[in-house]
Design a protein around this motif. Structure first.
Motif, PDB file in Angstrom:
ATOM      1  N   LYS A 293    -108.677  65.020 -25.310  1.00 45.28           N
ATOM      2  CA  LYS A 293    -108.725  65.592 -26.658  1.00 45.28           C
ATOM      3  C   LYS A 293    -109.604  66.846 -26.676  1.00 45.28           C
ATOM      4  CE  LYS A 293    -109.871  64.194 -31.433  1.00 45.28           C
ATOM      5  NZ  LYS A 293    -111.073  65.014 -31.691  1.00 45.28           N
ATOM      6  N   MET A 294    -110.759  66.770 -26.047  1.00 44.41           N
ATOM      7  CA  MET A 294    -111.685  67.903 -26.042  1.00 44.41           C
ATOM      8  C   MET A 294    -111.087  69.095 -25.301  1.00 44.41           C
ATOM      9  SD  MET A 294    -115.641  67.911 -24.722  1.00 44.41           S
ATOM     10  CE  MET A 294    -116.769  69.272 -25.058  1.00 44.41           C
ATOM     11  N   LYS A 295    -110.439  68.852 -24.170  1.00 46.95           N
ATOM     12  CA  LYS A 295    -109.826  69.936 -23.404  1.00 46.95           C
ATOM     13  C   LYS A 295    -108.683  70.577 -24.184  1.00 46.95           C
ATOM     14  CE  LYS A 295    -109.144  69.974 -18.977  1.00 46.95           C
ATOM     15  NZ  LYS A 295    -110.005  71.108 -18.610  1.00 46.95           N
ATOM     16  N   SER A 296    -107.898  69.770 -24.892  1.00 48.27           N
ATOM     17  CA  SER A 296    -106.798  70.303 -25.693  1.00 48.27           C
ATOM     18  C   SER A 296    -107.323  71.190 -26.818  1.00 48.27           C
ATOM     19  CB  SER A 296    -105.975  69.148 -26.279  1.00 48.27           C
ATOM     20  OG  SER A 296    -104.969  69.629 -27.143  1.00 48.27           O
ATOM     21  N   GLU A 297    -108.360  70.724 -27.522  1.00 46.75           N
ATOM     22  CA  GLU A 297    -108.953  71.510 -28.607  1.00 46.75           C
ATOM     23  C   GLU A 297    -109.551  72.810 -28.068  1.00 46.75           C
ATOM     24  OE1 GLU A 297    -111.746  68.994 -30.557  1.00 46.75           O
ATOM     25  OE2 GLU A 297    -110.225  67.602 -31.309  1.00 46.75           O
ATOM     26  N   ALA A 298    -110.208  72.728 -26.918  1.00 46.97           N
ATOM     27  CA  ALA A 298    -110.824  73.922 -26.327  1.00 46.97           C
ATOM     28  C   ALA A 298    -109.766  74.959 -25.971  1.00 46.97           C
ATOM     29  CB  ALA A 298    -111.621  73.529 -25.085  1.00 46.97           C
ATOM     30  N   SER A 299    -108.656  74.514 -25.409  1.00 45.28           N
ATOM     31  CA  SER A 299    -107.593  75.442 -25.004  1.00 45.28           C
ATOM     32  C   SER A 299    -106.978  76.135 -26.208  1.00 45.28           C
ATOM     33  CB  SER A 299    -106.509  74.680 -24.225  1.00 45.28           C
ATOM     34  OG  SER A 299    -107.024  74.163 -23.017  1.00 45.28           O
ATOM     35  N   ILE A 300    -106.815  75.400 -27.302  1.00 43.71           N
ATOM     36  CA  ILE A 300    -106.248  75.980 -28.533  1.00 43.71           C
ATOM     37  C   ILE A 300    -107.192  77.037 -29.103  1.00 43.71           C
ATOM     38  CG2 ILE A 300    -105.654  75.479 -30.937  1.00 43.71           C
ATOM     39  CD1 ILE A 300    -104.633  72.733 -29.936  1.00 43.71           C
ATOM     40  N   ILE A 301    -108.486  76.711 -29.165  1.00 41.26           N
ATOM     41  CA  ILE A 301    -109.481  77.651 -29.698  1.00 41.26           C
ATOM     42  C   ILE A 301    -109.580  78.885 -28.815  1.00 41.26           C
ATOM     43  CG2 ILE A 301    -111.962  77.981 -30.118  1.00 41.26           C
ATOM     44  CD1 ILE A 301    -112.029  74.987 -30.922  1.00 41.26           C
ATOM     45  N   PHE A 302    -109.615  78.679 -27.501  1.00 41.41           N
ATOM     46  CA  PHE A 302    -109.746  79.787 -26.562  1.00 41.41           C
ATOM     47  C   PHE A 302    -108.546  80.727 -26.656  1.00 41.41           C
ATOM     48  CE2 PHE A 302    -109.889  81.431 -22.060  1.00 41.41           C
ATOM     49  CZ  PHE A 302    -111.025  82.194 -22.243  1.00 41.41           C
ATOM     50  N   ALA A 303    -107.352  80.171 -26.784  1.00 38.48           N
ATOM     51  CA  ALA A 303    -106.138  80.993 -26.878  1.00 38.48           C
ATOM     52  C   ALA A 303    -106.065  81.745 -28.201  1.00 38.48           C
ATOM     53  CB  ALA A 303    -104.902  80.109 -26.708  1.00 38.48           C
ATOM     54  N   ALA A 304    -106.604  81.149 -29.269  1.00 39.84           N
ATOM     55  CA  ALA A 304    -106.528  81.763 -30.598  1.00 39.84           C
ATOM     56  C   ALA A 304    -107.443  82.970 -30.742  1.00 39.84           C
ATOM     57  CB  ALA A 304    -106.864  80.726 -31.671  1.00 39.84           C
ATOM     58  N   GLY A 305    -108.532  83.008 -29.979  1.00 40.86           N
ATOM     59  CA  GLY A 305    -109.488  84.110 -30.110  1.00 40.86           C
ATOM     60  C   GLY A 305    -110.502  83.833 -31.202  1.00 40.86           C
ATOM     61  N   PRO A 306    -111.472  84.735 -31.366  1.00 45.03           N
ATOM     62  CA  PRO A 306    -112.556  84.516 -32.327  1.00 45.03           C
ATOM     63  C   PRO A 306    -112.132  84.757 -33.769  1.00 45.03           C
ATOM     64  CG  PRO A 306    -112.785  86.667 -31.327  1.00 45.03           C
ATOM     65  CD  PRO A 306    -111.632  85.999 -30.619  1.00 45.03           C
ATOM     66  N   SER A 307    -113.001  84.372 -34.686  1.00 45.34           N
ATOM     67  CA  SER A 307    -112.752  84.611 -36.105  1.00 45.34           C
ATOM     68  C   SER A 307    -112.655  86.119 -36.360  1.00 45.34           C
ATOM     69  CB  SER A 307    -113.886  84.023 -36.951  1.00 45.34           C
ATOM     70  OG  SER A 307    -114.042  82.641 -36.686  1.00 45.34           O
ATOM     71  N   PRO A 308    -111.721  86.553 -37.217  1.00 49.35           N
ATOM     72  CA  PRO A 308    -111.542  87.997 -37.438  1.00 49.35           C
ATOM     73  C   PRO A 308    -112.667  88.619 -38.252  1.00 49.35           C
ATOM     74  CG  PRO A 308    -110.136  86.745 -38.923  1.00 49.35           C
ATOM     75  CD  PRO A 308    -110.768  85.738 -37.998  1.00 49.35           C
ATOM     76  N   TRP A 309    -112.873  89.915 -38.049  1.00 50.52           N
ATOM     77  CA  TRP A 309    -113.814  90.685 -38.863  1.00 50.52           C
ATOM     78  C   TRP A 309    -113.092  91.206 -40.103  1.00 50.52           C
ATOM     79  CZ3 TRP A 309    -117.109  94.495 -35.393  1.00 50.52           C
ATOM     80  CH2 TRP A 309    -118.110  93.752 -34.738  1.00 50.52           C
ATOM     81  N   ASP A 310    -113.750  91.147 -41.269  1.00 50.56           N
ATOM     82  CA  ASP A 310    -113.180  91.768 -42.462  1.00 50.56           C
ATOM     83  C   ASP A 310    -113.590  93.242 -42.518  1.00 50.56           C
ATOM     84  OD1 ASP A 310    -115.838  91.810 -43.324  1.00 50.56           O
ATOM     85  OD2 ASP A 310    -115.597  90.084 -44.650  1.00 50.56           O
ATOM     86  N   LYS A 311    -113.080  93.967 -43.522  1.00 49.81           N
ATOM     87  CA  LYS A 311    -113.331  95.410 -43.606  1.00 49.81           C
ATOM     88  C   LYS A 311    -114.820  95.707 -43.773  1.00 49.81           C
ATOM     89  CE  LYS A 311    -111.835  99.642 -45.938  1.00 49.81           C
ATOM     90  NZ  LYS A 311    -113.190 100.226 -46.032  1.00 49.81           N
ATOM     91  N   GLN A 312    -115.520  94.894 -44.537  1.00 50.12           N
ATOM     92  CA  GLN A 312    -116.950  95.124 -44.732  1.00 50.12           C
ATOM     93  C   GLN A 312    -117.704  95.044 -43.406  1.00 50.12           C
ATOM     94  OE1 GLN A 312    -119.068  92.196 -47.102  1.00 50.12           O
ATOM     95  NE2 GLN A 312    -120.522  93.739 -47.820  1.00 50.12           N
ATOM     96  N   LYS A 313    -117.351  94.071 -42.581  1.00 47.89           N
ATOM     97  CA  LYS A 313    -117.996  93.916 -41.279  1.00 47.89           C
ATOM     98  C   LYS A 313    -117.663  95.093 -40.371  1.00 47.89           C
ATOM     99  CE  LYS A 313    -120.155  91.219 -38.200  1.00 47.89           C
ATOM    100  NZ  LYS A 313    -121.566  90.782 -38.346  1.00 47.89           N
TER     101      LYS A 313
END
Length: 232
Positions: free
Chosen positions: A106-126
């Motif tokens: 379960k942990m490896k599956s969740e990690a792979s999904i998060i890693f493939a998705a990339g980080p949280s996006p920056w908004d225009k203010q950031k």
């Protein structure tokens, strides 16, 4: 020195015999171990959510142990996605399983999904805030004679530009060597431009190469920013 996988298994048998599951991560799991590498071992237990990290030596190896009880690891996954540095998702997705368990799968599956998705996006203010901060660094850099302050400023500029470029592209960032590795992973030509710009400044005191790099990175988002910046 013993084989890393065998050493990790023996460490678990002696120090964590009752753990639910375990993995070997890091450079040893990737087959990239060097003479100075350590063993990154992830240990999982059932129970109330808790976590700790411990550094020690065992059988000739330096070992970093990451222990998670219950679903405590989820907080680290979420934190990494927010800050953009995939320490835990990368470690777990690349890890070699040493002790099988449903929670490991379960942990490896969740990690792979998060890693493939990339980080949280920056908004225009950031994005605009970082354009503004980089602009200030460039102005300060251009005002300085080549020497101590300019050297520290150029390091800050290049680091902030790398973060800006990677995060605006929804790509993971890193620290130290990992920042350059992430740039190469995203765009090898751009990584070379970063490298050559630093080399031009350090060897030839060419500030323009750094300024051009900054302008190339900022241009798709409106370029340098001072006039009209507002925070409040």
């Amino acid at each position: 020195m013993r084989d890393p996988k065998d050493t990790a298994k023996r460490f678990i048998e002696i120090h964590h015999p009752d753990c639910t599951g375990a993995m070997l991560a890091g450079s040893c799991a990737r087959g990239e171990a060097t003479a100075t590498s350590d063993l990154d071992i992830i240990i999982l237990y059932a129970g109330e959510n808790r976590a700790y990290r411990e550094s020690l030596h065992f059988d000739g190896w330096p070992i970093e142990v990451f222990v998670y009880t219950g679903e405590a690891y989820k907080n680290f996954f979420a934190s990494d996605a927010e800050r953009g540095i995939p320490s835990m998702p990368r470690m777990v997705s690349e890890a070699i399983v040493l002790k099988e368990a449903p929670v490991v799968t379960k942990m490896k599956s969740e990690a792979s999904i998060i890693f493939a998705a990339g980080p949280s996006p920056w908004d225009k203010q950031k994005i605009d805030h970082n354009r503004y901060m980089i602009t200030n660094l460039i102005d300060d850099f251009l005002d300085k004679e080549v020497g101590g302050e300019a050297y520290f400023l150029v390091n800050a500029i290049v680091n902030d530009l790398a973060i800006f470029t990677l995060r605006t592209s929804r790509h993971w960032i890193g620290s130290g060597k990992w920042m350059f590795r992430e740039l190469k992973s995203m765009d090898s030509d751009l990584a070379i431009q970063f490298e050559q710009s630093l080399e031009a400044f350090y060897k030839q005191h060419d500030k323009q190469a750094i300024v051009q790099l900054a302008d190339d990175c900022l241009e798709p988002y409106g370029g340098r920013l001072f006039e009209g910046y507002y925070l409040g």
